[in-house]
Design a protein around this motif. Structure first.
Motif, PDB file in Angstrom:
ATOM      1  N   LYS A  61       0.830  -1.204   0.000  1.00  0.00           N
ATOM      2  CA  LYS A  61       0.000   0.000   0.000  1.00  0.00           C
ATOM      3  C   LYS A  61       0.865   1.256   0.000  1.00  0.00           C
ATOM      4  CE  LYS A  61      -3.726   2.233   2.643  1.00  0.00           C
ATOM      5  NZ  LYS A  61      -4.571   2.158   3.874  1.00  0.00           N
ATOM      6  N   SER A  62       0.413   2.272  -0.738  1.00  0.00           N
ATOM      7  CA  SER A  62       1.140   3.536  -0.781  1.00  0.00           C
ATOM      8  C   SER A  62       1.163   4.180   0.599  1.00  0.00           C
ATOM      9  CB  SER A  62       0.485   4.497  -1.782  1.00  0.00           C
ATOM     10  OG  SER A  62       0.608   4.006  -3.092  1.00  0.00           O
ATOM     11  N   ASP A  63       2.330   4.659   0.977  1.00  0.00           N
ATOM     12  CA  ASP A  63       2.521   5.336   2.263  1.00  0.00           C
ATOM     13  C   ASP A  63       3.701   6.274   2.093  1.00  0.00           C
ATOM     14  OD1 ASP A  63       2.213   5.380   5.407  1.00  0.00           O
ATOM     15  OD2 ASP A  63       4.352   5.106   4.987  1.00  0.00           O
ATOM     16  N   ILE A  64       3.528   7.529   2.474  1.00  0.00           N
ATOM     17  CA  ILE A  64       4.548   8.525   2.164  1.00  0.00           C
ATOM     18  C   ILE A  64       5.905   8.185   2.790  1.00  0.00           C
ATOM     19  CG2 ILE A  64       3.870  10.051   4.084  1.00  0.00           C
ATOM     20  CD1 ILE A  64       4.524  12.401   2.138  1.00  0.00           C
ATOM     21  N   GLN A  65       5.911   7.724   4.039  1.00  0.00           N
ATOM     22  CA  GLN A  65       7.176   7.397   4.687  1.00  0.00           C
ATOM     23  C   GLN A  65       7.802   6.157   4.058  1.00  0.00           C
ATOM     24  OE1 GLN A  65       8.603   7.986   8.977  1.00  0.00           O
ATOM     25  NE2 GLN A  65       7.589   6.000   9.083  1.00  0.00           N
ATOM     26  N   ALA A  66       7.003   5.137   3.822  1.00  0.00           N
ATOM     27  CA  ALA A  66       7.521   3.922   3.199  1.00  0.00           C
ATOM     28  C   ALA A  66       8.019   4.202   1.781  1.00  0.00           C
ATOM     29  CB  ALA A  66       6.443   2.844   3.180  1.00  0.00           C
ATOM     30  N   ASP A  67       7.299   5.057   1.056  1.00  0.00           N
ATOM     31  CA  ASP A  67       7.701   5.383  -0.312  1.00  0.00           C
ATOM     32  C   ASP A  67       9.005   6.171  -0.325  1.00  0.00           C
ATOM     33  OD1 ASP A  67       5.466   4.100  -1.238  1.00  0.00           O
ATOM     34  OD2 ASP A  67       4.326   5.923  -1.691  1.00  0.00           O
ATOM     35  N   TRP A  68       9.144   7.132   0.586  1.00  0.00           N
ATOM     36  CA  TRP A  68      10.387   7.917   0.643  1.00  0.00           C
ATOM     37  C   TRP A  68      11.564   7.045   1.063  1.00  0.00           C
ATOM     38  CZ3 TRP A  68       9.090  13.299   3.272  1.00  0.00           C
ATOM     39  CH2 TRP A  68       8.262  14.033   2.417  1.00  0.00           C
ATOM     40  N   LYS A 183       2.681  11.704   9.412  1.00  0.00           N
ATOM     41  CA  LYS A 183       2.477  11.564   7.978  1.00  0.00           C
ATOM     42  C   LYS A 183       2.830  12.838   7.221  1.00  0.00           C
ATOM     43  CE  LYS A 183       0.806   7.361   8.040  1.00  0.00           C
ATOM     44  NZ  LYS A 183       1.573   6.252   7.421  1.00  0.00           N
ATOM     45  N   PHE A 184       2.609  13.997   7.853  1.00  0.00           N
ATOM     46  CA  PHE A 184       2.882  15.269   7.181  1.00  0.00           C
ATOM     47  C   PHE A 184       4.211  15.880   7.628  1.00  0.00           C
ATOM     48  CE2 PHE A 184       2.779  19.899   6.998  1.00  0.00           C
ATOM     49  CZ  PHE A 184       2.614  20.065   5.635  1.00  0.00           C
ATOM     50  N   VAL A 185       4.442  15.970   8.926  1.00  0.00           N
ATOM     51  CA  VAL A 185       5.663  16.623   9.419  1.00  0.00           C
ATOM     52  C   VAL A 185       6.796  15.622   9.619  1.00  0.00           C
ATOM     53  CG1 VAL A 185       4.381  18.504  10.504  1.00  0.00           C
ATOM     54  CG2 VAL A 185       4.951  16.483  11.853  1.00  0.00           C
ATOM     55  N   LEU A 186       6.760  14.513   8.908  1.00  0.00           N
ATOM     56  CA  LEU A 186       7.819  13.513   9.078  1.00  0.00           C
ATOM     57  C   LEU A 186       9.182  14.063   8.682  1.00  0.00           C
ATOM     58  CD1 LEU A 186       7.668  10.805   6.258  1.00  0.00           C
ATOM     59  CD2 LEU A 186       6.450  12.960   6.139  1.00  0.00           C
ATOM     60  N   GLY A 227      -5.128  17.453   9.276  1.00  0.00           N
ATOM     61  CA  GLY A 227      -3.999  16.611   9.668  1.00  0.00           C
ATOM     62  C   GLY A 227      -2.728  17.410   9.875  1.00  0.00           C
ATOM     63  N   ARG A 228      -2.529  18.439   9.044  1.00  0.00           N
ATOM     64  CA  ARG A 228      -1.314  19.257   9.188  1.00  0.00           C
ATOM     65  C   ARG A 228      -1.305  19.969  10.533  1.00  0.00           C
ATOM     66  NH1 ARG A 228       0.986  23.991   5.063  1.00  0.00           N
ATOM     67  NH2 ARG A 228       2.531  24.819   6.509  1.00  0.00           N
ATOM     68  N   TYR A 229      -2.420  20.579  10.905  1.00  0.00           N
ATOM     69  CA  TYR A 229      -2.492  21.317  12.169  1.00  0.00           C
ATOM     70  C   TYR A 229      -2.178  20.416  13.354  1.00  0.00           C
ATOM     71  CZ  TYR A 229      -4.335  24.030  16.071  1.00  0.00           C
ATOM     72  OH  TYR A 229      -4.468  24.695  17.259  1.00  0.00           O
ATOM     73  N   GLU A 230      -2.805  19.245  13.386  1.00  0.00           N
ATOM     74  CA  GLU A 230      -2.621  18.335  14.516  1.00  0.00           C
ATOM     75  C   GLU A 230      -1.175  17.881  14.641  1.00  0.00           C
ATOM     76  OE1 GLU A 230      -5.400  15.264  13.705  1.00  0.00           O
ATOM     77  OE2 GLU A 230      -7.163  16.502  14.129  1.00  0.00           O
TER      78      GLU A 230
END
Length: 289
Positions: A61-68, A183-186, A227-230
């Motif tokens: 499954k696509s995932d930003i951290q796994a993809d990077w 997921k966003f501020v990784l 999500g970004r704010y949190e």
């Protein structure tokens, strides 16, 4: 000269991907280019063949951290730039990377400023860009940029580092590069962790990347669903007491307005239905420089 690889993270069929590839192909100092994805398609295979760029496919499954992390691991060699598919790079970017490591071999992270591309046009720097430039000031003190307090000092008030402008020294940062619960501020979380390790964070305050803002961007999606704010609040609380984190967020949210009034990219057989087509914005960016 250290081996340098641009690892492009491709997600689905971005109408801006070809402009990114073309900008990397035009570097004055050649670097290896690879294309990495978890969403393979005929469109991506076609660009891979057209530009003779190796395509690596991650299963699952696509995932930003796994993809990077996958892109980082597929890039062979010492220096790795995780290129974002929507952005374009100035033709002198790779040269500045090599010059940085020649002068400061203990560099861990290299970064630059950027120009903003919005609705097909290069934007004039605004207040947000000015504040980020000020926050990057400690990283421009290259003789001090190896001290933890300097590196974290640049990150404590927010994240002024343009993520796709970063090049990492594989030997210094280790793998996996990203080990964040976010997921966003990784990227911010990762830089905060890396800042505690030996090695310099070097900033060259030149706009060597064209950073695209558009409705289809991941950042826009995170703003819309809060999500970004949190996550940014959580990062501030990691660094500061709760009351200070709330005060800082009141100012940091100003950056969210940059994603207002953006055109949504539409594609048809890989074409861009805004005023420009493949490569036009990159050319406008070079003229701006």
């Amino acid at each position: 000269m250290a081996t340098h690889t641009f690892a492009i993270c491709a997600y689905q069929d971005s109408p801006y991907l070809e402009s990114c590839i073309r900008s990397l192909k035009r570097q004055t100092i050649p670097a290896k280019i690879i294309l990495c994805t978890s969403t393979p398609s005929p469109f991506l295979r076609g660009l891979s063949e057209k530009y003779q760029v190796p395509l690596y496919i991650r299963e699952g499954k696509s995932d930003i951290q796994a993809d990077w992390n996958f892109a980082f691991e597929m890039a062979k060699g010492r220096l790795v730039t995780i290129a974002h598919q929507d952005d374009c790079y100035h033709r002198e970017y790779a040269r500045h990377v090599q010059e940085c490591w020649e002068k400061y071999p203990d560099t861990m992270v290299f970064t630059t400023s950027c120009v903003i591309i919005k609705n097909g046009r290069v934007q004039r720097p605004g207040t947000v860009e000015g504040v980020k430039c000020l926050l990057r000031l400690p990283l421009r003190l290259h003789c001090l940029a190896g001290f933890t307090w300097i590196k974290r000092g640049a990150l404590a008030w927010g994240n002024p580092v343009v993520c796709p402008s970063c090049t990492y020294d594989r030997e210094a940062v280790g793998t996996p590069l990203f080990q964040s619960p976010f997921k966003f501020v990784l990227d911010w979380d990762t830089l905060w962790r890396l800042a505690a390790k030996p090695g310099r964070f070097i900033c060259v305050e030149k706009p060597l990347i064209g950073y695209r803002i558009h409705q289809g961007a991941t950042t826009k999606a995170f703003i819309d669903n809060h999500g970004r704010y949190e996550e940014e609040v959580a990062m501030y609380r990691k660094i500061w007491p709760g009351w200070m984190a709330r005060c800082l967020m009141a100012f940091y949210q100003k950056a969210y307005g940059a994603y207002g009034d953006c055109q949504r990219p539409c594609t048809e057989k890989g074409k861009t239905h805004t005023k420009e087509r493949h490569g036009l914005e990159a050319r406008a960016y070079r003229r701006k420089k």
